[in-house]
Design a protein around this motif. Structure first.
Motif: not given
Length: 479
Positions: A116-123, A149-163
């Motif tokens: 899943g996207l917001n729900t990572l795993l459903s089993a 996942l929210a922290k992961q997306h924040r770090l991704r956006r921060q990495s994109e801005k730095l690049h």
């Protein structure tokens, strides 16, 4: 001039560890204690002097090591690695134990896992019966890591801005160097700082992804062990194309850690003899798990007319549920019906079901289980009246001692418990002045007879004892 290469290189900085696995049986041995199964004895041959010259300068030393509870009782313990930590010598033990061999086919209980996207795993677990029917074992579970996942997306956006800043600085410094051949020192310093920050953010993302993958894999394997499943079926997302999802959604999908989760899941499942097989993902969220009819997707359960993708409705059998909950049912049913088509990939050495067969896919349907008959809760009479005004809470402080002699109204507090009902006002030591005496006219208040009780026109005489402090500040009504 230096005479050798060793003089050119500095002293290597390595950790203070001792690899005993490189020693033979003449220098180090390890074995379990006979009287204590939870401990092992490590024997080392150590020198007794700084400059040993013969065998007499060496002596055997025995060390007892407590095994952690994670080491099985029948595991074979190997020579450890000794290291120093906070003034103590720690031993990193390695052990090996026999595990049951995984099977390609012959599974009766399987665990289906949907990404899943917001729900990572459903089993959830399903069972294959002897007559070919497939039923679910419970309603399934979810692994939600919204905060991670929210922290992961924040770090991704921060990495994109730095690049983006780095690319801008490179264009500025490169253009100036070509024009006047004078480097811009402040921009180069900023660029070096941004590169260090990019490296730091990348390491944080790597550690976060690894921790998330290990946690999700452990959760999925624990679900399989609890359901006594012998196989875990995953959907192979490589067989799908992310078309029409948009640039932002495709970026989020590509930044997930599904590959690491599958790898850790195979490693953990192999320890318990559980096979991990990938199945084609085509149509797992599109068709009903009970009758294989194409589903209608809506926004939510309480909004059946709003278009969306989260909630699924079946126009055929009437089944409805979360999209991910229906997907893991389809994945598990497809894997059980096609388990004879399981092969081992030569490049990755993983089990996979490459294609689906029509006549097997037609049998990959979940048989609904009849609910158990419970207590009849149908209404047989009128509903009991409930007062709209809640009952006030009584005071915590009991009533004071009854004074001697005639007095006025009884103060607030608990009612008398030694009498079945409250006495009439005429027996409460009240005088004539307690009640208003009717004069002329037809106005005769209810209960105005002498000693009948209190009402709106009552006038209580002042008490004849000390004033009672007010302790009703914490009184209220029960909700």
């Amino acid at each position: 001039m230096p005479t050798s290469v060793f003089e050119l290189e500095g002293v290597p900085r390595v950790a203070r560890v001792l690899l005993l696995s490189a020693c033979d049986g003449q220098q180090a041995t390890i074995e379990r204690c006979v009287d204590e199964p939870g401990r092992v004895v490590l024997r080392l041959q150590l020198p007794v002097r700084p400059d040993p010259r013969s065998y007499r300068d060496w002596s055997w030393v025995a060390c007892r090591i407590n095994l952690p509870p994670t080491v099985p009782a029948g595991a074979v313990v190997h020579l450890p690695t000794l290291r120093f930590h906070q003034g103590r010598v720690c031993a990193d033990l390695a052990y090996s134990h026999a595990v049951p061999k995984t099977r390609r086919a012959g599974h009766m209980v399987a665990l289906g896992v949907d990404w899943g996207l917001n729900t990572l795993l459903s089993a959830g677990a399903v069972r294959l019966h002897e007559d070919g029917q497939i039923t679910t074992l419970g309603s399934g579970a979810r692994f939600q890591a919204a905060g991670v996942l929210a922290k992961q997306h924040r770090l991704r956006r921060q990495s994109e801005k730095l690049h983006t800043k780095t690319d801008r600085h490179q264009r500025l410094t490169g253009g100036r160097a070509q024009q006047d051949l004078k480097p811009n020192v402040p921009l180069e310093r900023k660029q070096a700082l941004i590169r260090d920050e990019i490296h730091h953010v990348s390491e944080r993302r790597s550690h976060l992804n690894d921790a998330l993958a290990r946690s999700a894999a452990r959760w999925a394997v624990d679900q399989a062990v609890a359901a006594r499943a012998t196989v875990i079926y995953l959907e192979d997302l490589r067989s799908m194309e992310a078309r029409g999802m948009g640039r932002t959604m495709n970026t989020r999908l590509s930044q997930t850690v599904r590959g690491q989760i599958a790898e850790h899941m195979r490693h953990l499942a192999a320890e318990t003899g559980i096979a991990v097989v990938t199945v084609p993902a085509r149509g797992t969220s599109k068709h009903c798990p009970n009758c294989l009819t194409p589903l209608r997707h809506r926004k939510a359960a309480d909004r059946p007319t709003t278009p969306g993708w989260k909630w699924a409705l079946c126009p055929g059998c009437g089944w409805q549920g979360d999209r991910d909950q229906g997907a893991w049912r389809r994945i598990a049913a497809r894997g059980l019906t096609h388990q004879a088509k399981t092969v081992v990939d030569r490049t990755t050495a993983t089990m996979v079901i490459r294609v689906t067969v029509d006549h097997l896919e037609a049998r990959a349907a979940i048989t609904p289980t009849t609910p158990k008959a419970g207590r009849d809760r149908s209404k047989t009479g009128p509903t009991r009246h409930k007062p709209t005004r809640p009952t006030p809470r009584r005071r915590r402080t009991p009533s004071p001692t009854r004074p001697q002699g005639p007095a006025g109204k009884r103060p607030e507090g608990h009612a008398h418990t030694d009498r079945p009902r409250l006495p009439r006002a005429a027996h409460r030591h009240q005088g004539v002045t307690t009640i208003s005496t009717p004069t002329t006219g037809r106005h005769w208040p209810r209960g105005a007879a002498l000693g009948a009780g209190f009402h709106l026109h009552a006038h209580a005489t002042p008490p004849r004892w000390e004033t009672i402090p007010d302790t009703t500040s914490d009184t209220g009504s029960r909700g």
